[in-house]
Scaffold this active site. Sequence first.
Site, short mmCIF file in Angstrom:
data_model
loop_
_atom_site.label_atom_id
_atom_site.label_comp_id
_atom_site.label_asym_id
_atom_site.label_seq_id
_atom_site.Cartn_x
_atom_site.Cartn_y
_atom_site.Cartn_z
N ARG A 234 76.41 18.13 47.01
CA ARG A 234 76.09 18.14 45.58
C ARG A 234 76.97 17.09 44.90
O ARG A 234 78.14 16.92 45.26
CB ARG A 234 76.34 19.52 44.95
CG ARG A 234 75.26 20.56 45.25
CD ARG A 234 73.92 20.23 44.61
NE ARG A 234 72.90 21.23 44.90
CZ ARG A 234 72.05 21.18 45.93
NH1 ARG A 234 72.10 20.17 46.78
NH2 ARG A 234 71.14 22.12 46.09
N ASP A 258 73.56 10.85 48.66
CA ASP A 258 72.19 11.32 48.43
C ASP A 258 72.14 12.16 47.16
O ASP A 258 71.07 12.58 46.74
CB ASP A 258 71.71 12.15 49.62
CG ASP A 258 70.24 12.54 49.50
OD1 ASP A 258 69.41 11.63 49.25
OD2 ASP A 258 69.92 13.75 49.61
N GLU A 263 72.68 13.41 38.31
CA GLU A 263 71.37 13.02 38.84
C GLU A 263 70.21 13.63 38.06
O GLU A 263 69.08 13.13 38.13
CB GLU A 263 71.26 13.43 40.33
CG GLU A 263 71.21 14.93 40.57
CD GLU A 263 71.01 15.28 42.04
OE1 GLU A 263 71.73 14.73 42.89
OE2 GLU A 263 70.13 16.12 42.33
N HIS A 295 68.41 12.08 46.37
CA HIS A 295 68.32 13.48 46.78
C HIS A 295 67.07 13.73 47.65
O HIS A 295 66.24 14.56 47.33
CB HIS A 295 68.31 14.41 45.55
CG HIS A 295 68.84 15.79 45.86
ND1 HIS A 295 69.62 16.50 44.99
CD2 HIS A 295 68.71 16.58 46.95
CE1 HIS A 295 69.93 17.67 45.51
NE2 HIS A 295 69.38 17.74 46.71
P1 NAI Z 1 75.80 26.85 54.39
O1 NAI Z 1 76.04 27.97 53.42
O2 NAI Z 1 75.18 27.15 55.70
O3 NAI Z 1 77.21 26.10 54.69
C1 NAI Z 1 78.14 25.79 53.71
C2 NAI Z 1 79.51 25.83 54.36
O4 NAI Z 1 80.49 25.37 53.42
C3 NAI Z 1 79.93 27.25 54.78
O5 NAI Z 1 80.36 27.25 56.12
C4 NAI Z 1 81.05 27.57 53.82
O6 NAI Z 1 82.04 28.45 54.36
C5 NAI Z 1 81.62 26.19 53.55
N1 NAI Z 1 82.47 26.16 52.36
C6 NAI Z 1 82.34 26.88 51.20
N2 NAI Z 1 83.36 26.61 50.37
C7 NAI Z 1 84.16 25.72 51.02
C8 NAI Z 1 85.38 25.08 50.67
N3 NAI Z 1 86.00 25.34 49.51
N4 NAI Z 1 85.93 24.21 51.56
C9 NAI Z 1 85.33 23.97 52.76
N5 NAI Z 1 84.16 24.57 53.13
C10 NAI Z 1 83.59 25.41 52.27
O7 NAI Z 1 74.98 25.77 53.58
P2 NAI Z 1 74.14 24.55 54.18
O8 NAI Z 1 72.72 24.99 54.36
O9 NAI Z 1 74.88 23.94 55.30
O10 NAI Z 1 74.14 23.56 52.91
C11 NAI Z 1 75.36 22.99 52.44
C12 NAI Z 1 75.11 22.33 51.10
O11 NAI Z 1 74.28 21.19 51.30
C13 NAI Z 1 74.32 23.19 50.09
O12 NAI Z 1 75.18 24.06 49.38
C14 NAI Z 1 73.70 22.16 49.20
O13 NAI Z 1 74.58 21.89 48.13
C15 NAI Z 1 73.58 20.93 50.08
N6 NAI Z 1 72.18 20.61 50.42
C16 NAI Z 1 71.73 19.34 50.15
C17 NAI Z 1 70.43 18.98 50.46
C18 NAI Z 1 69.93 17.59 50.20
O14 NAI Z 1 68.71 17.35 50.25
N7 NAI Z 1 70.78 16.62 49.92
C19 NAI Z 1 69.48 19.96 51.05
C20 NAI Z 1 70.07 21.23 51.36
C21 NAI Z 1 71.38 21.54 51.02
#
Ligand code: NAI
Length: 334
Positions: A234, A258, A263, A295
């Site tokens: 994000r 991305d 945005e 994005h």
């Molecule tokens: P997920 O929930 O599977 O993984 C997120 C990880 O970040 C978890 O392991 C969590 O413990 C960790 N985390 C949380 N707070 C943290 C911190 N303070 N320091 C270090 N690690 C921390 O989520 P997923 O599916 O892997 O997605 C991650 C992010 O990617 C989403 O929250 C979203 O913002 C972004 N995203 C972007 C997309 C795009 O098209 N550019 C599409 C899908 C998601």
Amino acid sequence: MKVAVFSTKSYDREFLEAANNSVGHDLQFLEVRLSSNSAALAKGAEAICAFVNDDLGNPVLQALADLGIRLVALRSAGFNNVDLEAARRLGIRVARVPAYSPCAVAEHTTALILALNRKTHRAYNRVREGNFALEGLLGFDIHGKTVGIVGTGKIGEAFAGIMAGFGCRLLANDLMPNPACETLGAEYISRAEIFARSDILSLHCPLTPETHHMIRSDTLPQLKRGVMLINTSRGAVVDTRAVIKGLKEGIIGSLGLDVYEEEGDLFFENLSDRFIPDDVFARLLTFPNVLVTGHQAFFTRVPTSRRPPSRISAHSPIAAVRTTRFPSRGWPER
Ligand code: NAI
């Protein structure tokens, strides 16, 4: 159920209609973004469906609750745009996509790294103009480099698998280690240490108060000089002004984005016949070592027969990478 679908594009409509064929919800497609001004358009619906830049802060949720909305269905993994406390207080349930194209996002992240490193975006333009000079196109071997991954959830894990396949050393930072990443050879370390040791630093954590502006003026000096910084999570995880300073001072060697803090006023729209009103974004675009996509990391066609891996399954490409003959650690620095 009648559902008001905000921020609808033609592709949303196509896929939601196909998915709805066997379910039969009454989907009301609205092109407008959800905000205090547009919330009233949900009148008569029981649920709303929202995307990443829709506003689901307290005033909008209050307006939706007054209309009788009891469910917010996000078509995104991130939920940083929702005031969850207000939703709880108002009795509105919030659902998100728990595994939104983890492989798609990890692959797009890799595409940014490869293009930035080998300057593919510049080479493409040069060759089209008959310029085959190689000056300025020198890259480095990714093999043997140290890749830092902040956030090793579903996307971070998929990305770790790809980078292990490249023969990189993996460093990781998360609130909790992911055993699958440890199996791939990832070493869990503190945020300061991952900043200091990573040649390539890729952000895959959600936007929370703890991750907001993780890369900022006072953390810039912690980064390894010349780091390639990639953000597909994000926008507000990095402070864009600080990143511009880091690029100018050579602390950040290259930048792939991305997502962008502001945005909401730019992405997902065709603004090609207008000027860019955002001076910070416009400045970013002047750097030859910056690559920005709007994005789109999630944007792939997934066969309906293929369920997204919640934790990577034994039959997934990631499992195949794990058994590759390339070790993920111990390769000499080049
Ligand atoms: P997920 O929930 O599977 O993984 C997120 C990880 O970040 C978890 O392991 C969590 O413990 C960790 N985390 C949380 N707070 C943290 C911190 N303070 N320091 C270090 N690690 C921390 O989520 P997923 O599916 O892997 O997605 C991650 C992010 O990617 C989403 O929250 C979203 O913002 C972004 N995203 C972007 C997309 C795009 O098209 N550019 C599409 C899908 C998601």
